[in-house]
Write a protein that holds these residues in place. Structure first.
Motif, mmCIF file in Angstrom:
data_model
loop_
_atom_site.group_PDB
_atom_site.id
_atom_site.type_symbol
_atom_site.label_atom_id
_atom_site.label_comp_id
_atom_site.label_asym_id
_atom_site.label_seq_id
_atom_site.Cartn_x
_atom_site.Cartn_y
_atom_site.Cartn_z
ATOM 1 N N ALA B 8 -55.262 24.396 69.389
ATOM 2 C CA ALA B 8 -55.412 25.125 70.655
ATOM 3 C C ALA B 8 -55.955 24.204 71.739
ATOM 4 C CB ALA B 8 -56.342 26.315 70.460
ATOM 5 N N GLU B 9 -56.874 23.355 71.338
ATOM 6 C CA GLU B 9 -57.452 22.426 72.300
ATOM 7 C C GLU B 9 -56.394 21.418 72.763
ATOM 8 O OE1 GLU B 9 -60.250 22.680 73.860
ATOM 9 O OE2 GLU B 9 -59.668 20.882 74.992
ATOM 10 N N TRP B 10 -55.597 20.979 71.798
ATOM 11 C CA TRP B 10 -54.494 20.051 72.123
ATOM 12 C C TRP B 10 -53.529 20.727 73.100
ATOM 13 C CZ3 TRP B 10 -49.497 21.281 70.281
ATOM 14 C CH2 TRP B 10 -48.527 20.343 70.563
ATOM 15 N N PHE B 11 -53.238 21.976 72.852
ATOM 16 C CA PHE B 11 -52.347 22.759 73.722
ATOM 17 C C PHE B 11 -52.886 22.778 75.149
ATOM 18 C CE2 PHE B 11 -50.878 26.643 75.692
ATOM 19 C CZ PHE B 11 -49.578 26.806 75.252
ATOM 20 N N ARG B 12 -54.151 23.075 75.234
ATOM 21 C CA ARG B 12 -54.772 23.163 76.562
ATOM 22 C C ARG B 12 -54.796 21.807 77.255
ATOM 23 N NH1 ARG B 12 -57.738 27.152 73.918
ATOM 24 N NH2 ARG B 12 -59.312 25.704 73.153
ATOM 25 N N SER B 13 -55.019 20.755 76.454
ATOM 26 C CA SER B 13 -55.097 19.430 77.076
ATOM 27 C C SER B 13 -53.723 18.998 77.611
ATOM 28 C CB SER B 13 -55.630 18.408 76.061
ATOM 29 O OG SER B 13 -54.662 18.165 75.087
ATOM 30 N N ILE B 14 -52.679 19.292 76.845
ATOM 31 C CA ILE B 14 -51.318 18.971 77.326
ATOM 32 C C ILE B 14 -51.060 19.696 78.642
ATOM 33 C CG2 ILE B 14 -48.846 19.204 76.838
ATOM 34 C CD1 ILE B 14 -49.922 17.193 74.979
ATOM 35 N N HIS B 15 -51.407 20.966 78.611
ATOM 36 C CA HIS B 15 -51.191 21.776 79.812
ATOM 37 C C HIS B 15 -51.960 21.211 80.994
ATOM 38 C CE1 HIS B 15 -52.797 25.107 82.383
ATOM 39 N NE2 HIS B 15 -51.517 25.382 82.494
ATOM 40 N N ARG B 16 -53.202 20.832 80.700
ATOM 41 C CA ARG B 16 -54.040 20.302 81.772
ATOM 42 C C ARG B 16 -53.447 19.017 82.343
ATOM 43 N NH1 ARG B 16 -58.400 20.833 79.101
ATOM 44 N NH2 ARG B 16 -58.413 18.726 78.254
ATOM 45 N N ARG B 17 -52.968 18.176 81.451
ATOM 46 C CA ARG B 17 -52.425 16.893 81.915
ATOM 47 C C ARG B 17 -51.123 17.092 82.694
ATOM 48 N NH1 ARG B 17 -52.285 13.602 76.596
ATOM 49 N NH2 ARG B 17 -51.052 12.149 77.848
ATOM 50 N N ILE B 18 -50.305 18.011 82.229
ATOM 51 C CA ILE B 18 -49.060 18.278 82.975
ATOM 52 C C ILE B 18 -49.413 18.750 84.385
ATOM 53 C CG2 ILE B 18 -47.023 19.769 83.125
ATOM 54 C CD1 ILE B 18 -46.918 19.778 80.085
ATOM 55 N N ARG B 19 -50.371 19.625 84.442
ATOM 56 C CA ARG B 19 -50.769 20.152 85.757
ATOM 57 C C ARG B 19 -51.284 19.022 86.653
ATOM 58 N NH1 ARG B 19 -52.883 25.917 86.957
ATOM 59 N NH2 ARG B 19 -52.353 24.939 88.924
ATOM 60 N N GLU B 20 -52.037 18.145 86.018
ATOM 61 C CA GLU B 20 -52.580 17.029 86.796
ATOM 62 C C GLU B 20 -51.452 16.160 87.346
ATOM 63 O OE1 GLU B 20 -56.764 16.638 84.292
ATOM 64 O OE2 GLU B 20 -55.205 15.073 84.115
ATOM 65 N N GLU B 21 -50.475 15.912 86.476
ATOM 66 C CA GLU B 21 -49.362 15.055 86.903
ATOM 67 C C GLU B 21 -48.560 15.735 88.002
ATOM 68 O OE1 GLU B 21 -48.944 11.913 86.077
ATOM 69 O OE2 GLU B 21 -50.763 12.121 84.881
ATOM 70 N N ILE B 22 -48.303 17.002 87.823
ATOM 71 C CA ILE B 22 -47.542 17.722 88.859
ATOM 72 C C ILE B 22 -48.352 17.761 90.152
ATOM 73 C CG2 ILE B 22 -46.634 20.007 89.511
ATOM 74 C CD1 ILE B 22 -45.837 20.408 86.617
ATOM 75 N N GLY B 23 -49.654 17.928 89.975
ATOM 76 C CA GLY B 23 -50.537 18.003 91.137
ATOM 77 C C GLY B 23 -50.531 16.734 91.964
#
Lengths: 557, 337
Positions: B8-23
């Motif tokens: 779950a933590e890995w899931f959230r981290s991927i999501h966070r990083r994608i958001r950062e990159e898109i951001g």
């Protein structure tokens, strides 16, 4: 029960109640599916920590529901009592308001607590409510369901850790407080309303209703009771009858209360019962005193005994008056006559108390020995004793009369508002001179012993044939035809002021209505009363006939 | 990866990083990015609606850059044909001079497909996407060609230009997991956009995840448990959109012609599961369902004439249904406090 035992019990309970656990939250066809879900989950494992978390929630919900149900049912009960009070405006309801309120509070409370307690929430319901109250985002309910349906799910452990960490025991207690049920103010208000009504408006009735008739009947009985009490008071004062006087005051008070206060039937009957009980107790005391005076259970009627005691007193007084010259001058007219009078008295009145007879015997002995003073003292003592006994009997008679009157009043009130009023139902003789109604006691009715009470004719339809008895309807008779056509104006023949003139009232055809004949009860009563007094005063027969004719003439008017 | 907390933590981290990159590229539009990622992790397709120039295409392109997935863009025009999307059989001659038909794959054979201005193509062409979006496969000349997973269609459409456009048919709309409305940026966001696009600075987007990673994330999403009463709530929400249903909301009775399909329920549940994981929970809550209700249901509610005449927005109806539908009801259908 330890925590682990409770946990096992909850698991068993969960399995047995699978059919209504989660089903509470689903409808129709979904419920069957959920039942199956629970059955299939019966092998699941519920963690002890989860059960420990949910158990206090279940208890608190159960308590809260029990209290809510209790107050709700009490409120319903009080509202029903209020409805009964309103109904009492129209109908007589012989139930005590305080009793009804007590039943509503106690019964409603017990049933409500029982019902509420039976509404035990399922584990799932508890979990859902816990989620909602603590804002757990459905963690508990999901955990519970997952534990039962997918005990091997990898999500179970993290979900449990997550859910339990969010549900602090202190928060749980705060989220499910045992507080005063929300309908309590309404209950208090309605209770206060009922009590206020009872204090201020009790006995109020709507005119023309059955309840109003009952209230009217109570007031009329109050009038009768007051009348009887007045008579008792008079007799008690004249004859020096302490118990009669004492109870006449209470009877009068009760009569006034019946007339002035708005009493319900049940209250009126209760008050009558209370006074009857007191009268009964006083009568028992008087009976004991009479028994001590050797006048216990008597074979002869009280009226006979009263007359005899009165006669004995008079004869003793007469003998004492005969002894007086011997006391003063040592000589008298006819000592033998006095002795024979005493002998006669002893022989004739052998039913008298033994003590009285012994005193008379002692007086005779002293008289024959020439001890005039001793004889006079003994006779005085005997006379006092006879007078005291006479009063005791009169007192008892008075109480008996009050007792029977109370019984009659109770019967009339219990019978209800229909039929004739107590005054009407009473015989015309009773109504005549303001005497106590249906007073058949010779002691109080005639004021002196010596007369037999005439047997009253039975009252009822078509029996009022004897003068002075019967009912009003029997006096008036069946309806007779009258002229139906409206009355024409008076017709005048001749010229007024000149010669003869004649007025004629022209009537039309007959119409059916009730003719009224005024009964002359007063005259009939007066004739009977005169008869009695003439009998008592030993008026010679020819004079008696003159008086009777006078009254008969009077009656014809 | 056995430990679920770690997954779950890995899931959230991927999501966070994608958001950062898109951001790095996209300014603002947090809600849009969030909903696009939810649809991606749930395995659904997205219809982006907004006026031109709001960065829809840029968002999709940036997403494809940071995901290391094969990306293709199809510009929908009125003369676009289905074969232009799916591909076609062409005659090919081998070395021996023998001729045979060979299937020439179209741009649909990618992992991220941008269907730009999808409503400009004719319904016939639009329908070419139906099978691909639903079954992740295309059929040409009787031969079925599976698409490579993950397969993610992002379509854009312009809501204001009506001339020369063909509104998407209901069947096509229903295949979109979410319909996301792209709003005009705020003033501060506009300033930021100006800064980023009118200077020499360029932002390189790093690759964060690949296809297998996305597939693993999609698998994890589907494992998230959901309680039966939450599913019951989803069902009641869907039924409330149907005007003739027993539990129809008053507004739905008045203004709706067709309510949401079962795909709407799937979208609500899957979207809720993704959101739950992103919020650090291991279960779906009512709040998750409510949060994804608008993008999941707005394109699945077809207004009737009265609704159209009133100029109603389906969002208002969804909002009304959310307000009217109690989360938990007892056996008699009464809300549970």
């Amino acid at each position: 029960m330890s925590i682990s035992e409770r946990g096992r019990w909850l698991q068993r309970s969960l399995r047995s109640r699978a059919s209504w656990g989660i089903g509470n939250f689903h409808r129709g066809g979904r419920r069957g599916g959920m039942r199956a879900l629970w059955r299939s989950a019966s092998h699941g494992h519920l963690s002890q920590r989860l059960l420990e978390k949910l158990q206090p929630v279940i208890w608190r919900i159960q308590w809260a529901r029990a209290l809510e149900a209790m107050v709700f049912l009490q409120l319903v009960g009080i509202l029903l009592v209020a409805g009964t009070l309103l109904l009492q405006l129209v109908l007589p309801i012989d139930l005590s308001t305080s009793l009804l309120v007590a039943i509503a509070l106690l019964g409603g409370g017990l049933v409500g607590v029982g019902y509420g307690w039976a509404q035990r929430p399922s584990l799932f319901e508890a979990a859902v409510l816990l989620d909602r109250r603590l804002g757990l985002h459905e963690r508990m309910a999901t955990l519970l369901e997952l534990s039962l349906t997918h005990p091997s799910s990898p999500f179970l452990a993290p979900l449990q850790a997550d859910a339990l960490s969010h549900a602090e025991p202190r928060e749980v207690a705060k989220a499910f407080p045992i507080r005063i049920p929300r309908r309590t103010p309404w209950l208090i208000l309605s209770l206060a309303g009922v009590l206020a009504w009872e204090l201020t408006m009790a006995g109020l009735t709507i005119p023309g209703t059955v309840a109003s008739q009952i209230a009217q009947r109570i007031r009329e009985e109050g009038k009768v009771l007051e009348q009887v009490a007045r008579e008792m008071e008079r007799r008690g004062r004249v004859e020096v009858l302490p118990e009669t006087r004492r109870l006449s005051q209470k009877l009068s008070e009760l009569g006034r209360k019946f007339q002035k206060e708005r009493l319900e039937r049940v209250d009126a009957l209760a008050k009558i019962k209370e006074l009857t009980r007191e009268i009964e107790a006083t009568r028992i005391r008087l009976e004991e005193r009479l028994k001590a005076e050797e006048l216990g259970p008597r074979q002869e009627p009280s009226g006979d005994l009263l007359r005899r005691l009165g006669s004995v007193s008079r004869r003793i007084r007469s003998i004492r008056e005969g002894i007086a010259p011997f006391e003063e001058r040592g000589t008298g007219k006819d000592l033998r006559s006095l002795l024979s009078s005493l002998d006669e008295l002893q022989q004739e009145e052998n039913g008298l108390p033994q003590g009285l007879l012994q005193t008379l015997e002692e007086a005779r002995r002293k008289l024959s020995e020439g001890d005039w003073q001793g004889a006079a003292r003994s006779l005085e003592s005997a006379e006092e004793r006879a007078t005291a006994l006479h009063r005791l009997l009169l007192d008892e008679e008075g109480l008996t009369q009050a007792h029977s009157q109370l019984q009659r009043s109770a019967e009339n009130i219990a019978r209800g508002g229909g039929g004739e009023s107590p005054m009407e139902a009473r015989s015309p003789h009773d109504r005549g001179e303001g005497k106590p109604p249906r007073s058949r006691s010779p002691g109080l009715d005639q004021g002196a012993p010596g007369e037999q009470e005439p047997v009253p004719p039975s009252l009822g339809p078509y029996t009022g044939t004897e003068p002075g008895t019967g009912r009003v309807v029997e006096f008036t008779g069946p309806p007779t035809p009258r002229l139906r056509t409206p009355k024409a104006p008076l017709q005048l023949r001749g010229i007024p002021g000149e010669g003869k003139s004649r007025w004629t009232e022209v009537a039309g055809k007959g119409e059916e209505s009730r003719s009224v004949r005024i009964p002359r009860r007063a005259i009939v009563g007066a004739i009977q009363e005169a008869d009695r007094y003439m009998e008592r005063a030993r008026v010679p027969a020819p004079f008696r006939e003159v008086v009777r004719r006078y009254f008969q003439e009077l009656a014809r008017w | 990866m056995e430990n679920l907390e770690a997954r779950a933590e890995w899931f959230r981290s991927i999501h966070r990083r994608i958001r950062e990159e898109i951001g790095k590229v996209i300014v603002g539009h947090e809600q849009v990015v969030e909903e696009v990622l939810i649809a991606l992790f749930a395995g659904g397709h997205v219809l982006l609606e907004g006026v031109p120039g709001l960065g829809k295409t840029l968002l999709v392109r940036t997403l494809s850059q940071c995901l290391s997935l094969r990306y293709s863009r199809i510009q929908f025009t009125p003369d676009l044909m289905p074969a232009d999307i799916v591909g076609t059989n062409v005659v090919v001659q081998d070395r021996e001079g023998r001729r045979y038909f060979e299937f020439q794959r179209g741009p649909i054979f990618s992992q991220i497909v941008l269907a730009d201005e999808i409503n400009r193509a004719t319904p016939k062409t639009q329908s070419a996407l139906l099978e691909a979006m639903q079954e992740h496969a295309v059929t040409a000349s009787g031969v079925r060609y599976p698409l490579e997973e993950p397969f993610f269609v992002l379509a854009t459409q312009n809501p204001i230009e009506m001339e020369g456009t063909y509104p998407l048919p209901e069947a096509q709309l229903d295949r979109f997991f979410f319909k996301i409305k792209v709003q005009f940026p705020r003033a501060d966001e506009l300033v930021e956009i100006i800064d980023r696009t009118t200077t020499a600075n360029s932002h390189a987007v790093a690759v964060v995840a690949d296809g297998p990673t996305i597939l693993a994330m999609q698998d994890l999403v589907r494992e998230v448990p959901i309680a039966s009463h939450v599913k019951d709530y989803v069902a009641r929400l869907i039924l409330a959109t149907h005007p003739e249903g027993e539990g129809a909301a008053p507004m739905a009775r008045k203004f709706v012609r067709y309510g949401a399909s079962p795909r709407g329920a799937q979208a609500l549940v899957l979207g809720g599961k993704v959101r739950a994981l992103l919020r650090g929970r291991y279960n779906v809550s009512f709040e998750d369902i409510r949060e994804v209700a608008l993008p999941a249901l707005r394109h699945r509610i077809i207004l009737n004439f009265e609704g159209e005449a009133e100029g109603l927005d389906p969002d208002a109806i969804v909002q009304h249904i959310l307000e009217e539908t109690p989360e938990v009801v007892d056996a008699r259908g009464r809300p549970v406090a």
